[in-house]
Design a protein around this motif. Structure first.
Motif, PDB file in Angstrom:
ATOM      1  N   PHE A  71      84.152 -34.509  -7.731  1.00  0.00           N
ATOM      2  CA  PHE A  71      84.059 -35.512  -6.672  1.00  0.00           C
ATOM      3  C   PHE A  71      85.444 -35.833  -6.136  1.00  0.00           C
ATOM      4  O   PHE A  71      86.407 -35.923  -6.899  1.00  0.00           O
ATOM      5  CB  PHE A  71      83.449 -36.814  -7.212  1.00  0.00           C
ATOM      6  N   ALA A  72      85.529 -36.044  -4.829  1.00  0.00           N
ATOM      7  CA  ALA A  72      86.766 -36.479  -4.190  1.00  0.00           C
ATOM      8  C   ALA A  72      86.828 -38.001  -4.104  1.00  0.00           C
ATOM      9  O   ALA A  72      87.868 -38.567  -3.812  1.00  0.00           O
ATOM     10  CB  ALA A  72      86.881 -35.863  -2.794  1.00  0.00           C
ATOM     11  N   GLY A  73      85.701 -38.660  -4.354  1.00  0.00           N
ATOM     12  CA  GLY A  73      85.620 -40.120  -4.254  1.00  0.00           C
ATOM     13  C   GLY A  73      84.968 -40.523  -2.956  1.00  0.00           C
ATOM     14  O   GLY A  73      85.304 -40.000  -1.893  1.00  0.00           O
ATOM     15  N   GLY A  74      83.981 -41.396  -3.043  1.00  0.00           N
ATOM     16  CA  GLY A  74      83.294 -41.866  -1.859  1.00  0.00           C
ATOM     17  C   GLY A  74      82.072 -41.057  -1.478  1.00  0.00           C
ATOM     18  O   GLY A  74      81.439 -41.337  -0.462  1.00  0.00           O
ATOM     19  N   GLU A  75      81.698 -40.059  -2.279  1.00  0.00           N
ATOM     20  CA  GLU A  75      80.515 -39.251  -1.958  1.00  0.00           C
ATOM     21  C   GLU A  75      79.267 -39.832  -2.595  1.00  0.00           C
ATOM     22  O   GLU A  75      79.316 -40.457  -3.652  1.00  0.00           O
ATOM     23  CB  GLU A  75      80.678 -37.816  -2.482  1.00  0.00           C
ATOM     24  N   TRP A  76      78.121 -39.596  -1.952  1.00  0.00           N
ATOM     25  CA  TRP A  76      76.828 -39.963  -2.518  1.00  0.00           C
ATOM     26  C   TRP A  76      76.518 -39.018  -3.668  1.00  0.00           C
ATOM     27  O   TRP A  76      76.891 -37.850  -3.624  1.00  0.00           O
ATOM     28  CB  TRP A  76      75.727 -39.893  -1.458  1.00  0.00           C
ATOM     29  N   ALA A  77      75.820 -39.531  -4.679  1.00  0.00           N
ATOM     30  CA  ALA A  77      75.537 -38.742  -5.873  1.00  0.00           C
ATOM     31  C   ALA A  77      74.045 -38.634  -6.143  1.00  0.00           C
ATOM     32  O   ALA A  77      73.283 -39.580  -5.906  1.00  0.00           O
ATOM     33  CB  ALA A  77      76.223 -39.367  -7.082  1.00  0.00           C
ATOM     34  N   VAL A  78      73.650 -37.472  -6.651  1.00  0.00           N
ATOM     35  CA  VAL A  78      72.290 -37.215  -7.124  1.00  0.00           C
ATOM     36  C   VAL A  78      72.405 -36.704  -8.557  1.00  0.00           C
ATOM     37  O   VAL A  78      73.500 -36.421  -9.040  1.00  0.00           O
ATOM     38  CB  VAL A  78      71.558 -36.195  -6.225  1.00  0.00           C
ATOM     39  N   SER A  79      71.272 -36.557  -9.216  1.00  0.00           N
ATOM     40  CA  SER A  79      71.264 -36.116 -10.608  1.00  0.00           C
ATOM     41  C   SER A  79      71.204 -34.599 -10.727  1.00  0.00           C
ATOM     42  O   SER A  79      70.489 -33.936  -9.972  1.00  0.00           O
ATOM     43  CB  SER A  79      70.058 -36.710 -11.332  1.00  0.00           C
ATOM     44  N   ASP A  80      71.932 -34.066 -11.718  1.00  0.00           N
ATOM     45  CA  ASP A  80      71.748 -32.658 -12.068  1.00  0.00           C
ATOM     46  C   ASP A  80      70.662 -32.582 -13.142  1.00  0.00           C
ATOM     47  O   ASP A  80      70.015 -33.593 -13.448  1.00  0.00           O
ATOM     48  CB  ASP A  80      73.069 -32.003 -12.505  1.00  0.00           C
ATOM     49  N   SER A  81      70.461 -31.441 -13.748  1.00  0.00           N
ATOM     50  CA  SER A  81      69.385 -31.256 -14.723  1.00  0.00           C
ATOM     51  C   SER A  81      69.615 -32.011 -16.025  1.00  0.00           C
ATOM     52  O   SER A  81      68.698 -32.162 -16.828  1.00  0.00           O
ATOM     53  CB  SER A  81      69.197 -29.777 -15.028  1.00  0.00           C
ATOM     54  N   GLU A  82      70.833 -32.534 -16.241  1.00  0.00           N
ATOM     55  CA  GLU A  82      71.163 -33.272 -17.461  1.00  0.00           C
ATOM     56  C   GLU A  82      71.426 -34.747 -17.201  1.00  0.00           C
ATOM     57  O   GLU A  82      71.956 -35.447 -18.065  1.00  0.00           O
ATOM     58  CB  GLU A  82      72.369 -32.635 -18.138  1.00  0.00           C
ATOM     59  N   GLY A  83      71.095 -35.233 -16.007  1.00  0.00           N
ATOM     60  CA  GLY A  83      71.297 -36.637 -15.683  1.00  0.00           C
ATOM     61  C   GLY A  83      72.724 -36.998 -15.322  1.00  0.00           C
ATOM     62  O   GLY A  83      73.066 -38.172 -15.217  1.00  0.00           O
ATOM     63  N   ARG A  84      73.572 -36.004 -15.109  1.00  0.00           N
ATOM     64  CA  ARG A  84      74.941 -36.265 -14.681  1.00  0.00           C
ATOM     65  C   ARG A  84      74.986 -36.323 -13.156  1.00  0.00           C
ATOM     66  O   ARG A  84      74.131 -35.762 -12.484  1.00  0.00           O
ATOM     67  CB  ARG A  84      75.872 -35.162 -15.190  1.00  0.00           C
ATOM     68  N   ALA A  85      75.979 -37.002 -12.622  1.00  0.00           N
ATOM     69  CA  ALA A  85      76.112 -37.140 -11.169  1.00  0.00           C
ATOM     70  C   ALA A  85      76.740 -35.894 -10.562  1.00  0.00           C
ATOM     71  O   ALA A  85      77.766 -35.407 -11.036  1.00  0.00           O
ATOM     72  CB  ALA A  85      76.961 -38.358 -10.836  1.00  0.00           C
ATOM     73  N   ILE A  86      76.097 -35.385  -9.505  1.00  0.00           N
ATOM     74  CA  ILE A  86      76.666 -34.297  -8.713  1.00  0.00           C
ATOM     75  C   ILE A  86      76.671 -34.738  -7.251  1.00  0.00           C
ATOM     76  O   ILE A  86      75.841 -35.557  -6.843  1.00  0.00           O
ATOM     77  CB  ILE A  86      75.897 -32.970  -8.883  1.00  0.00           C
ATOM     78  N   PRO A  87      77.603 -34.216  -6.453  1.00  0.00           N
ATOM     79  CA  PRO A  87      77.670 -34.638  -5.047  1.00  0.00           C
ATOM     80  C   PRO A  87      76.411 -34.245  -4.275  1.00  0.00           C
ATOM     81  O   PRO A  87      75.876 -33.144  -4.461  1.00  0.00           O
ATOM     82  CB  PRO A  87      78.883 -33.891  -4.501  1.00  0.00           C
ATOM     83  N   PHE A  88      75.952 -35.152  -3.416  1.00  0.00           N
ATOM     84  CA  PHE A  88      74.830 -34.840  -2.531  1.00  0.00           C
ATOM     85  C   PHE A  88      75.355 -34.012  -1.370  1.00  0.00           C
ATOM     86  O   PHE A  88      76.229 -34.438  -0.625  1.00  0.00           O
ATOM     87  CB  PHE A  88      74.164 -36.114  -2.018  1.00  0.00           C
ATOM     88  N   ASP A  89      74.817 -32.823  -1.225  1.00  0.00           N
ATOM     89  CA  ASP A  89      75.156 -31.907  -0.135  1.00  0.00           C
ATOM     90  C   ASP A  89      73.833 -31.516   0.517  1.00  0.00           C
ATOM     91  O   ASP A  89      73.035 -30.815  -0.091  1.00  0.00           O
ATOM     92  CB  ASP A  89      75.889 -30.688  -0.681  1.00  0.00           C
ATOM     93  N   LYS A  90      73.605 -31.964   1.749  1.00  0.00           N
ATOM     94  CA  LYS A  90      72.300 -31.724   2.378  1.00  0.00           C
ATOM     95  C   LYS A  90      71.976 -30.241   2.501  1.00  0.00           C
ATOM     96  O   LYS A  90      70.822 -29.857   2.443  1.00  0.00           O
ATOM     97  CB  LYS A  90      72.200 -32.431   3.727  1.00  0.00           C
ATOM     98  N   ALA A  91      72.971 -29.386   2.628  1.00  0.00           N
ATOM     99  CA  ALA A  91      72.708 -27.948   2.708  1.00  0.00           C
ATOM    100  C   ALA A  91      72.193 -27.406   1.373  1.00  0.00           C
ATOM    101  O   ALA A  91      71.305 -26.559   1.334  1.00  0.00           O
ATOM    102  CB  ALA A  91      73.971 -27.209   3.120  1.00  0.00           C
ATOM    103  N   LEU A  92      72.721 -27.922   0.280  1.00  0.00           N
ATOM    104  CA  LEU A  92      72.315 -27.478  -1.052  1.00  0.00           C
ATOM    105  C   LEU A  92      70.869 -27.874  -1.368  1.00  0.00           C
ATOM    106  O   LEU A  92      70.157 -27.163  -2.063  1.00  0.00           O
ATOM    107  CB  LEU A  92      73.263 -28.063  -2.106  1.00  0.00           C
ATOM    108  N   PHE A  93      70.434 -29.011  -0.827  1.00  0.00           N
ATOM    109  CA  PHE A  93      69.094 -29.527  -1.120  1.00  0.00           C
ATOM    110  C   PHE A  93      68.154 -29.424   0.078  1.00  0.00           C
ATOM    111  O   PHE A  93      67.178 -30.167   0.175  1.00  0.00           O
ATOM    112  CB  PHE A  93      69.191 -30.980  -1.597  1.00  0.00           C
ATOM    113  N   ALA A  94      68.424 -28.490   0.985  1.00  0.00           N
ATOM    114  CA  ALA A  94      67.638 -28.344   2.210  1.00  0.00           C
ATOM    115  C   ALA A  94      66.170 -28.035   1.935  1.00  0.00           C
ATOM    116  O   ALA A  94      65.300 -28.404   2.720  1.00  0.00           O
ATOM    117  CB  ALA A  94      68.246 -27.261   3.099  1.00  0.00           C
ATOM    118  N   GLU A  95      65.864 -27.377   0.833  1.00  0.00           N
ATOM    119  CA  GLU A  95      64.486 -26.999   0.510  1.00  0.00           C
ATOM    120  C   GLU A  95      63.722 -28.089  -0.235  1.00  0.00           C
ATOM    121  O   GLU A  95      62.512 -27.987  -0.409  1.00  0.00           O
ATOM    122  CB  GLU A  95      64.478 -25.714  -0.314  1.00  0.00           C
TER     123      GLU A  95
END
Length: 126
Positions: A71-95
């Motif tokens: 994270f660079a700071g200031g990004e929205w976060a979603v959960s990965d498969s282990e409950g850790r925070a990963i950056p929300f990237d609309k292209a990555l979650f388009a499906e």
């Protein structure tokens, strides 16, 4: 340590690690460790718990969370498969038809570090 806000106690359906994103589980006041963007984000746990024990969940305000990505700071976060925070990237979650965002990470950090997140869960439905 969380800045006091809404902290609620839940029963867990499974083991939940400390500083992880927590999801709503079936039943009254039940929670589980989040396993991805489709899980209904509830908040973040500071302590974690063993299987089927009680767990405090920070549902708003600021809490520490473990990062699963950089994270660079200031990004929205979603959960990965282990409950850790990963950056929300609309292209990555388009499906994904439903995306549960848990909040905004306030600091820079690499995967595996603990940083502060402003817990503000919301859902994006396509």
């Amino acid at each position: 340590m969380a800045i006091p806000g809404l902290i609620r106690n839940f029963a867990s359906t499974s083991a939940i690690a400390a500083n992880r994103i927590v999801a709503v589980a079936p039943g009254d006041f039940m929670a589980s460790q989040a396993t991805g963007v489709a899980d209904n984000a509830l908040g973040v746990t500071e302590q974690g718990t063993d299987n089927h024990k009680r767990v405090d969940v920070v549902m708003d305000q600021i809490a520490p969370v473990e990062l699963g990505g950089d994270f660079a700071g200031g990004e929205w976060a979603v959960s990965d498969s282990e409950g850790r925070a990963i950056p929300f990237d609309k292209a990555l979650f388009a499906e994904d038809a439903t995306i549960n965002v848990v909040g905004k990470v306030l600091e820079t950090g690499d995967a595996g570090t603990i940083v502060d997140i402003h817990v503000t869960p919301f859902i994006i439905v396509k």
